[in-house]
Design an enzyme around this catalytic site. Structure first.
Site, PDB file in Angstrom:
ATOM      1  CD1 TRP A  28      69.834   0.048  12.934  1.00  0.00           C
ATOM      2  CD2 TRP A  28      69.796   2.264  13.156  1.00  0.00           C
ATOM      3  NE1 TRP A  28      69.972   0.585  11.676  1.00  0.00           N
ATOM      4  CE2 TRP A  28      69.954   1.953  11.787  1.00  0.00           C
ATOM      5  CE3 TRP A  28      69.755   3.604  13.547  1.00  0.00           C
ATOM      6  CZ2 TRP A  28      70.073   2.927  10.811  1.00  0.00           C
ATOM      7  CZ3 TRP A  28      69.867   4.578  12.560  1.00  0.00           C
ATOM      8  CH2 TRP A  28      70.023   4.246  11.224  1.00  0.00           C
ATOM      9  CG  LEU A  29      63.458  -0.088  14.554  1.00  0.00           C
ATOM     10  CD1 LEU A  29      62.077   0.521  14.334  1.00  0.00           C
ATOM     11  CD2 LEU A  29      63.344  -1.463  15.196  1.00  0.00           C
ATOM     12  CG  ASP A  89      50.290   9.546  13.310  1.00  0.00           C
ATOM     13  OD1 ASP A  89      49.583   9.672  12.286  1.00  0.00           O
ATOM     14  OD2 ASP A  89      51.318  10.229  13.491  1.00  0.00           O
TER      15      ASP A  89
END
Length: 313
Positions: free
Chosen positions: A97-98, A212
């Site tokens: 999780w960020l 990207d």
């Protein structure tokens, strides 16, 4: 796509702890996204889609591992995959999780400058670091397997000549698909011919690139770390990452200053920027149509008019 009933057991088998909570997370346009809370106190992030999307998630996982390996201690933070596979009829990718900071305020300028410098270190270090997925690291342009750019197939393989790689594996497939869908661009053939000539004198090193790098795929965490994610990795000219970072905006100038102060770009990079970003405009035209078709044509025309008049190097 909802999480399958078998997901909790699938996750427990791979991570050794129970799932105690889950909640959907917004923002994704390709996969469903989830926040996962585990019995051991960890919070994780998961992407899910139909089983047919497993190769896409596997390619993403491979790219994240490669970037993390190249980043080392000096590079940006990269979320390293914790699990990837099929849970029932769903393809799943599980990541740390960020906890991302909101917005891009002036107060975050030094942190973005540090992220730009960290990306430069990743690019430079990738020239001497072997990624597990590679069979000829640092020797050629490309990647061992095809992956995707957004949800559009991205053709890879290996090519020793950068100009040929960019023409045959990047621009040509996008132009061909656009034409087959009823939107052929004028002067596409001359563009491909001249691109090979324009890039012929440019000899970049085959760096590992994110591929990207728009602003939605980079952030600052609440504890002040610069992080990159959702890649479309390959070995290419490092300028492609810096070019795309400018295409749709969102990166503060401090980011580019941090990169340039750490590993300056060579002369001619401003001219090549528009050429490299044509690839992403074409990709958006294929994915979303609409005004991106006109933007692609305008960019193509401008490149030919400029290149034929001045030449690039």
């Amino acid at each position: 796509m909802p999480l399958p009933d078998s997901f909790a057991a699938w996750l427990a088998e791979r991570l050794g702890t129970e799932l105690v909570g889950r909640a959907p997370v917004g923002g994704g346009c390709i996969h469903s996204a989830w926040r996962l809370d585990l019995a051991d106190g960890r919070r994780l992030f998961a992407k899910t889609n139909g089983a047919a999307s497993l190769p896409i998630l596997e390619a993403e996982a491979e790219g994240l591992r490669a970037l993390a390996a190249a980043a080392g201690e000096a590079g940006p933070r990269v979320p390293v995959p914790l699990a990837c596979g099929l849970a029932g009829s769903s393809a799943v990718l599980v990541l740390p999780w960020l906890d991302l900071a909101q917005g891009r305020s002036a107060a975050h300028g030094p942190l973005w400058r540090r992220l730009g410098a960290a990306l430069a270190e990743l690019h430079r270090h990738s020239l001497t670091r072997t990624c597990v997925a590679e069979d000829r690291p640092g020797e050629a342009f490309g990647w061992p397997r095809d992956n995707v750019i957004g949800s559009f197939p991205q053709r890879n393989g290996w090519e020793e000549d950068w100009a040929r790689f960019f023409v045959e594996r990047r621009l040509a497939p996008q132009l061909e698909h656009l034409a087959s869908g009823g939107h052929p661009l004028r002067r596409a053939a001359p563009l491909l011919e001249h691109t090979g000539q324009w890039l012929g004198a440019h000899r970049p090193a085959p760096c590992l690139v994110h591929g990207d790098l728009w602003s939605g795929n980079a952030a600052i965490t609440r504890d002040g770390q610069g992080v990159i994610f959702d890649p479309a990795v390959h070995r290419g000219d490092r300028e492609v990452d810096l070019a795309m970072a400018r295409l749709f905006g969102g990166f503060p100038e401090a980011f580019f200053e941090g990169y340039q102060n750490t590993w300056p770009l060579p002369s001619g990079h401003r001219s090549r920027r528009e050429l490299y970003n044509l690839y992403h405009l074409l990709n958006h035209a294929n994915l979303f149509g609409g005004s991106y078709v006109g933007q692609s044509q305008a960019c193509l025309d401008a490149l030919l008019d400029l290149g034929e008049g001045e030449g690039w190097g």
